[in-house]
Design an enzyme around this catalytic site. Sequence first.
Site, PDB file in Angstrom:
ATOM      1  N   GLU A 164     -49.383  24.708  63.687  1.00 13.06           N
ATOM      2  CA  GLU A 164     -50.242  23.534  63.526  1.00 13.06           C
ATOM      3  C   GLU A 164     -50.904  23.572  62.162  1.00 13.06           C
ATOM      4  O   GLU A 164     -51.386  24.625  61.741  1.00 13.06           O
ATOM      5  CB  GLU A 164     -51.290  23.494  64.635  1.00 13.06           C
ATOM      6  CG  GLU A 164     -50.676  23.303  66.011  1.00 13.06           C
ATOM      7  CD  GLU A 164     -51.713  23.180  67.122  1.00 13.06           C
ATOM      8  OE1 GLU A 164     -52.933  23.205  66.827  1.00 13.06           O
ATOM      9  OE2 GLU A 164     -51.312  23.064  68.283  1.00 13.06           O
ATOM     10  N   HIS A 210     -53.388  17.796  68.359  1.00 11.90           N
ATOM     11  CA  HIS A 210     -54.290  18.741  69.028  1.00 11.90           C
ATOM     12  C   HIS A 210     -55.692  18.143  69.194  1.00 11.90           C
ATOM     13  O   HIS A 210     -56.697  18.693  68.742  1.00 11.90           O
ATOM     14  CB  HIS A 210     -54.375  20.062  68.258  1.00 11.90           C
ATOM     15  CG  HIS A 210     -54.837  21.203  69.112  1.00 11.90           C
ATOM     16  ND1 HIS A 210     -54.445  22.507  68.886  1.00 11.90           N
ATOM     17  CD2 HIS A 210     -55.645  21.255  70.203  1.00 11.90           C
ATOM     18  CE1 HIS A 210     -55.007  23.296  69.788  1.00 11.90           C
ATOM     19  NE2 HIS A 210     -55.745  22.550  70.594  1.00 11.90           N
ATOM     20  N   ARG A 244     -51.722  25.716  74.944  1.00 16.48           N
ATOM     21  CA  ARG A 244     -51.473  26.333  73.642  1.00 16.48           C
ATOM     22  C   ARG A 244     -49.994  26.179  73.331  1.00 16.48           C
ATOM     23  O   ARG A 244     -49.139  26.417  74.186  1.00 16.48           O
ATOM     24  CB  ARG A 244     -51.874  27.812  73.655  1.00 16.48           C
ATOM     25  CG  ARG A 244     -53.376  28.045  73.511  1.00 16.48           C
ATOM     26  CD  ARG A 244     -53.847  27.676  72.118  1.00 16.48           C
ATOM     27  NE  ARG A 244     -55.241  28.015  71.871  1.00 16.48           N
ATOM     28  CZ  ARG A 244     -56.244  27.177  72.010  1.00 16.48           C
ATOM     29  NH1 ARG A 244     -56.007  25.945  72.459  1.00 16.48           N
ATOM     30  NH2 ARG A 244     -57.480  27.540  71.721  1.00 16.48           N
TER      31      ARG A 244
END
Length: 314
Positions: free
Chosen positions: A259, A278, A230
């Site tokens: 993000e 991601h 994370r």
Amino acid sequence: MTLPKALLFAPNPDTFASAIRDLLPEARIVTAETPDDAIAASEGIEVLITMGGKLTPDVLHAMPQLRWIQALSAGTDHIQRVEGLRDDVALTSLSGAHGPQMSEMALMMMLALPRRLRVTLENQKAHRWKRTPVTTLEGKRLCILGLGAIAEALIARALPFGLEITGVSDGRSEMEGVRRIYPYDALAEAAAEADFLCILAPLTDRSRGIVDAKVLRALGPDGYLVSMGRGPVVDEAALIAALRDGTIAGAGLDVFETEPLPEDSPIWDMETAIVTPHIGGASESYPQQAAPIVAGNLQAWADGGASALKNRVR
């Protein structure tokens, strides 16, 4: 007991639902791809199966009978932050499903960063014949922060490359293939002995910002950071400074504090950084990887309720 009525709320939900029904044909699943569709399908829903990215308070409010959320991700912090999530709703993760793709991406980063693959690709685009340094993983040291199921998959793939492996965990004192396990409080010491520091830890109060300036200085000018858990586990301001001044050799980054990564982030243009959006947990077979865990938990819920669920977060 009868299987509960479940709403599968995710991108490409019918693909996930089909994979689950292949293993559990009697599964009672309706699907939705947008919040409006989820609200429209919410009547009588006891179980929500979701990525969580589009989960809103309105969706939760529309399901007063909701008793359990099965995340379609290993991390669940984004779901726990949604306003209106009741304390009596159980939450389970998809821990254990992402090992192959996450470990392959980590190895890709560890191969690409020392060989300056980003520079090589830029040279190719410019039709410029210029050699970059060549190094190998043989004999290098990998330290993994977060020793869960993904770490197990990474260790199995890293050992054949000749990597020596250490880990950081407050929950495990030994693990096959790991030479030494440090506690969280000794992360800087562990980083000082590593060529690569790979972050696989979930985001918790304990892990938030733990990879700070001190840890990056310990990793040193020959060390590389690979961040795949994370984003907020890494102090991003400290990382930017470390990349700018050469405190560390480089970083492979799949997750970030914000993000999508903002367009004005300096990380985009840093020659020693590799940025991916991601995608570490993604794969073409993700629904099939997820299905055994979800189907198993649906059956477990029918047989024994919340206490029988695996990967219970709360």
